[in-house]
Design an enzyme around this catalytic site. Structure first.
Site, mmCIF file in Angstrom:
data_model
loop_
_atom_site.group_PDB
_atom_site.id
_atom_site.type_symbol
_atom_site.label_atom_id
_atom_site.label_comp_id
_atom_site.label_asym_id
_atom_site.label_seq_id
_atom_site.Cartn_x
_atom_site.Cartn_y
_atom_site.Cartn_z
ATOM 1 N N HIS A 104 0.841 -1.195 0.000
ATOM 2 C CA HIS A 104 0.000 0.000 0.000
ATOM 3 C C HIS A 104 0.881 1.252 0.000
ATOM 4 O O HIS A 104 0.932 1.970 -0.991
ATOM 5 C CB HIS A 104 -0.925 -0.009 1.231
ATOM 6 C CG HIS A 104 -1.782 1.218 1.380
ATOM 7 N ND1 HIS A 104 -1.951 1.849 2.588
ATOM 8 C CD2 HIS A 104 -2.507 1.916 0.493
ATOM 9 C CE1 HIS A 104 -2.752 2.890 2.433
ATOM 10 N NE2 HIS A 104 -3.108 2.956 1.166
ATOM 11 N N HIS A 123 -1.399 1.579 8.000
ATOM 12 C CA HIS A 123 -2.841 1.709 7.767
ATOM 13 C C HIS A 123 -3.582 0.401 8.027
ATOM 14 O O HIS A 123 -4.640 0.173 7.473
ATOM 15 C CB HIS A 123 -3.098 2.235 6.355
ATOM 16 C CG HIS A 123 -2.299 3.470 6.047
ATOM 17 N ND1 HIS A 123 -1.084 3.430 5.400
ATOM 18 C CD2 HIS A 123 -2.507 4.775 6.361
ATOM 19 C CE1 HIS A 123 -0.592 4.659 5.308
ATOM 20 N NE2 HIS A 123 -1.424 5.492 5.881
#
Lengths: 176, 820
Positions: A104, A123
């Site tokens: 990501h 995250h």
């Protein structure tokens, strides 16, 4: 993260376009007249180094070993899961290796032995080491890049390929 | 086996790649992206002077780099008829997302139509009509003539009530100001269609009627308020999954304490600490987990109430806060009316509330303290957010009203660190002629269709087969009615238009229904259609929308639509023009004249006709100006144009003037009355399991494209139903087993996902999924304004089959991030 200034030779980039671009285009009806025969035959994928990571006897179940592959700027983890898995290497088919840069945003993943997952503090993405790096939950749009392993007769473990793009590089192999 | 793309290199955008402004077209948050395009046969180089990023790409890039994109951010698409590479990557300079890409938005490129890579091959490319037992391609003119001929005849015979419409009313993909205006002008100006519904509910109504009636528009804050708040209260929301980058980029810094400098700088005259959060949700979500990880458990209060009892909680909080004197008396006096009456009507003791909600008195007191207890004599700043848990929950009107009461009483609307807002689903993009003729309550359109009413149904970007309530019954009747028309059409040669129309009208007289479906992909309800019209989506057309903080941007057209697909606004114009012709041919020139004014050549023409002329402040807004405002745009309403920039509005009601009478906000009496919708209490009493339902990270506002995305469909081949492992053991279920969920409304299927944090007998099923429709088991019960109640559904569960093959490669581990 360590930085290394590898020179990328142009062939790598050219190979990509010819390999992937034309291979994909061949799937549709558009017919392109082939280039003259003097053109170099491109490879479909980058050429990966074969790199020794460890020996089977160095590994203990659920004790992750830090590795780097295909080069020192690409951190990964070598794991003995203690249970055979698909694509697992070694005598017990339970040895796997993954990139530990979250696909990501590139934060380093942490191994949690309790449920054999890699977790991202950035995250909250999670990847299942027993399922080929499948994203259990998260924001990455890829499952986790896994390193293909080969174990020789001496028990030496070699990484030899990667099945997804590693975070932070537009070619998995940066040097020629 | 786990899906891998086996892509190990990507082409590099050259220095001269074209760059387009893009706002993600999926969810409400509206993250900023850029689309880079360049000729398919060229590429840049690794050296800094050879690529669009100006970076040395021969080196590993660091975390959060701007110089990388994932394979899902690349594709090869058509642009002005030529193949081009496209990279759609998050914009680090957009204040919404600061470079973050969600698992949905970061796949925009991969979810684009490509003849080269084969992605989104499902996209509709041609108008289709029913003939010879199937849907086959035809020309726009042929399709529109048929649509107009049947629509005109039905309206001539039944009046405009015979035309039933389902239409999107939002922004982002399948919406936008251009397209809501196009459809709005057709149905509300050229006609006065009353039997119209919206994509996700069975009537034409607001999801948040009560807050509007109170004079408080539902999107009144800015995302930065969640960085400034002392406390955030979120009720019936799961922002990590459904407002992902708003949560990650604005809430998390507050909970981590990294927005403290901003608080001190902007609000210097009061004490500050890292934020705390109160989460009202019967279910433990990944949002709860992430908040605990960041803020520490001591700063997260998860109120896991009994399903549907939010109202009883809010009234008790209001009562307790008032009794403690933790209210903003000055604000109440200056900007509101009805406070005393509200308080008297809503008075609820902590004990009564605890009994109804299943919470402890202590938990409610703590929540009240976090929300409203002054901090060293200063007013506490609290941001109030809510979404489908309230909107699709029990007693929508009163529950949202009660939440707004609390926000108003504590002075938290129109001020930094405050706001009382719905979190949102889609972006917004509503500008239409008046809908006053629709009435209140609006017609319950699904029930009209089930009762055999109407002769023609126009559907715009909706799929009720997946997303409505009472869905099984709806589908059963709908299929029957539309099959009647199909069978009639098959009795006549297609080329004999006059005879076709007569055959169709004959079937309609017998109770049949003629269906026109406008969409970008084939839908489930589209299987019943007689005409399908292909639409363009965001990026294939210029499209404007606003996000959850009213931030308006222009997504610039960066690729061609597939085949003959067109923007919805131009399709609406085409239908209008065909109707004009049909009415004229029928000798009704007065009616025909109502369909003038659609000579738009482009979506920009529709924008200028609609938003520019009709939206509040629209006169300040043009495409050219929006282009210059980039991915940050401006926050609506526009109030001027100065120094080359559109001047926007950071927060609504900052002047203390609200939308009620005399500029006041109006408190609302909202007494608790149990499960409000008809039949819900009986359903609860009769069936064993709560079938709570909602969305999942990977497919939030993107499932219509994701159904052809291998990465997503491998993860969720079937809708999950989260179940407590002990409940699974009782039913002899293993992970991945197929179960049937059933009650008196219908039945559906799901895949059992063991979830240790799920309460016993309380399940959670993925909503609106193509391979298992939760709406099948939702009753037709609605509130007084025809708002559905999806969340409070009860049913029984039984095993259908052992885990099917598609589940074998799946992981069934907990979704919650962990460190040990």
């Amino acid at each position: 993260m360590s930085k290394r200034c590898d020179k990328l030779v142009d062939t790598g980039r050219r190979q990509f376009l010819r390999g992937t671009g034309i291979a994909a285009a061949a799937g549709i009806a558009t017919v392109v007249t082939p280039a003259p025969g003097k053109a170099a035959v491109p490879l479909a994928r980058v050429t990966y180094p074969s790199q020794k990571l460890a020996n089977v006897k160095d590994l203990k179940t659920d004790e992750p070993l830090d590795i780097n592959y295909p080069d020192k700027d690409s951190p990964g983890v070598l794991l003995k899961l203690g249970k055979a898995v698909e694509n697992g290497a070694g005598p017990d088919r339970d040895i796997v290796a993954f990139s530990t840069l979250c696909p990501h945003k590139g934060f380093p993943l942490n191994y949690v032995a309790a449920d054999k997952s890699l977790n991202c503090p950035g995250h909250y993405s999670r990847f299942d080491c027993e399922k080929g790096g499948m994203e259990i939950w998260g924001q990455a749009t890829q499952n986790l890049p896994q390193f293909a392993l080969r174990v020789d007769s001496k028990g030496d473990i070699y990484a030899e390929a990667v099945d997804e793009l590693i975070y932070g590089r537009l070619s998995n192999v940066l040097s020629a | 086996m786990t899906y891998k793309r086996n892509i190990d290199r990507l082409p590099i955008p050259p220095k001269d790649a074209k760059v387009h402004n893009v706002t993600c077209h999926f969810c409400i948050v509206g993250c900023g992206y850029h689309a880079y395009t360049w000729d398919v046969n060229r590429q840049g180089g690794m050296a800094a002077d050879q690529n669009a990023f100006g970076a040395d790409l021969s080196q590993q890039q660091a975390a959060e780099t701007v110089n990388w994109f994932s394979p899902s951010m690349h594709n090869i698409v058509k642009q002005n008829g030529q193949d081009v590479h496209i990279v759609i990557k998050p914009d680090h300079d957009c204040v919404v997302n600061s470079g973050l890409g969600s698992v949905r938005g970061a796949r925009m490129a991969e979810e684009s139509f490509s003849e080269v890579t084969g992605t989104q091959a499902q996209r509709l490319t041609d108008p289709l009509v029913w003939r010879y037992g199937g849907l086959y391609p035809t020309s726009w003119q042929d399709a529109l003539d048929l649509v107009a001929a049947v629509t005109q005849r039905v309206v001539a015979e039944q009046g405009e009530d015979g035309l039933i419409v389902s239409a999107f009313d939002h922004g982002g993909a399948g919406g936008g100001y251009e397209n809501t205006w196009g459809t709005g002008k057709l149905y509300f100006e050229s006609m006065k269609v009353k039997n119209i519904r919206i994509h996700n509910r069975p009537a034409y109504n607001s999801e948040v009627h009560s807050t509007r009636d109170m004079g408080v528009g539902e999107l009144n804050y800015c995302y930065e308020d969640t960085e400034l708040a002392d406390t955030i209260v979120i009720a019936g929301g799961n922002p990590l999954e459904t407002q992902t980058n708003s949560f990650l980029n604005h809430w998390i810094p507050n909970l981590r304490g990294t927005s403290l400098d901003k608080k001190k700088k902007q609000l210097p005259d009061e004490p500050h600490a890292a934020g705390r959060i109160v989460i009202v949700d019967p279910r433990r979500t990944v949002t709860v987990n992430a908040c605990e990880m960041e803020a520490g458990k001591d700063n997260v209060l998860h109120l896991a109430i009994n399903s549907g009892t939010d109202l009883a909680l809010f009234n008790a909080l209001m009562t307790y806060v008032a009794d403690k004197g933790w209210i903003d008396k000055e604000f109440i006096a200056a900007s509101t009316s009805g406070y005393d009456d509200m308080l008297a009507a809503n008075r609820t003791s902590l004990e009564d509330s605890a009994k109804i909600t299943g919470l402890t008195v202590q938990q409610i007191q703590t929540a009240a303290s976090w929300i409203a207890e002054p901090k060293e004599g200063k007013r506490r700043r609290t941001m109030f957010g809510y979404e489908k848990g309230l909107i699709w929950g029990n007693d929508n009107y009163r529950t949202i009203g009660a939440f707004v009461n609390l926000a108003l009483a504590t002075g938290n609307v129109g001020r930094p660190g405050g706001g009382c807002v719905r979190m949102g689903g889609h972006q917004e993009g509503y500008v239409r002629p008046s809908d006053a003729h629709v009435g209140r309550p609006a017609a319950y359109v699904d029930q009209l269709l089930i009762a055999g009413k109407g002769g023609v149904h126009h559907i715009w970007g909706c799929d009720h087969y997946k997303t409505t309530l009472n869905a099984l019954e709806f589908k059963r009747v709908y299929k029957k009615r539309t099959d009647m028309v199909k069978d009639a059409m098959s009795t006549v040669a297609y080329g004999d238009r006059a005879a076709q129309v007569e055959a169709i009208m004959g079937a309609i007289k017998q109770g049949g229904l003629f269906v026109v479906d406008i969409d970008i992909v084939p839908t489930k309800i589209g299987q019943a259609a007689h005409v399908v019209l292909p639409a363009a989506t965001s990026g294939e057309m210029n499209l404007t929308s606003m996000n959850g903080e009213r931030r308006m941007r222009l997504t610039e057209r960066y690729m061609d639509p597939p085949g003959q697909a067109k923007p919805d606004c131009l399709i609406a114009a085409g239908i209008a023009q065909a109707l004009e012709k049909a009415w004229r041919a029928a000798g009704k020139n007065d009616v025909a004249d109502k369909f003038k004014g659609y000579d738009w050549k482009t979506e920009e023409d529709a924008f200028m006709d609609g938003y520019h002329q009709h939206a509040g402040g629209g006169e300040n807004v043009t495409y050219e100006r929006l282009r210059a405002m980039g991915t940050n745009g401006f926050q609506e309403p526009a109030v001027g144009f100065k120094d080359g920039k559109i001047v926007g509005t950071q927060r609504l009601y900052a002047d203390g003037k609200f939308g009620g009478k005399d500029g006041k906000a109006i408190f609302m009496a909202t007494a608790w009355r149990g499960l409000q919708a008809e039949g819900k209490q009986q359903e609860k009493d009769k069936f064993a399991f709560l079938i709570n339902n909602g969305r999942a990270n990977q497919v939030w506002q993107s499932a219509y494209l994701d159904q052809q995305n291998d990465f997503v469909m491998e993860r969720w081949p079937l809708p999950f139903i989260e179940m407590n492992p002990d409940d699974m053991a009782e039913l002899k279920l293993n992970q991945g087993d197929l179960v049937e969920v059933f009650n008196d409304n219908g039945s559906t299927q799901a895949m059992a996902y063991p979830t240790p944090t799920a309460k016993r007998k309380e399940t959670f099923m993925l909503f609106a999924f193509p391979t298992g429709v939760q709406g099948n088991v939702v009753s037709k019960g609605v509130n007084e304004l025809i708002i559905p109640n999806y969340k409070q559904t009860w049913g029984n569960i039984r095993k259908i089959a052992d885990a099917p093959e598609v589940t074998k490669s799946l992981t069934f581990k907990s979704l919650e991030y962990r460190t040990s």
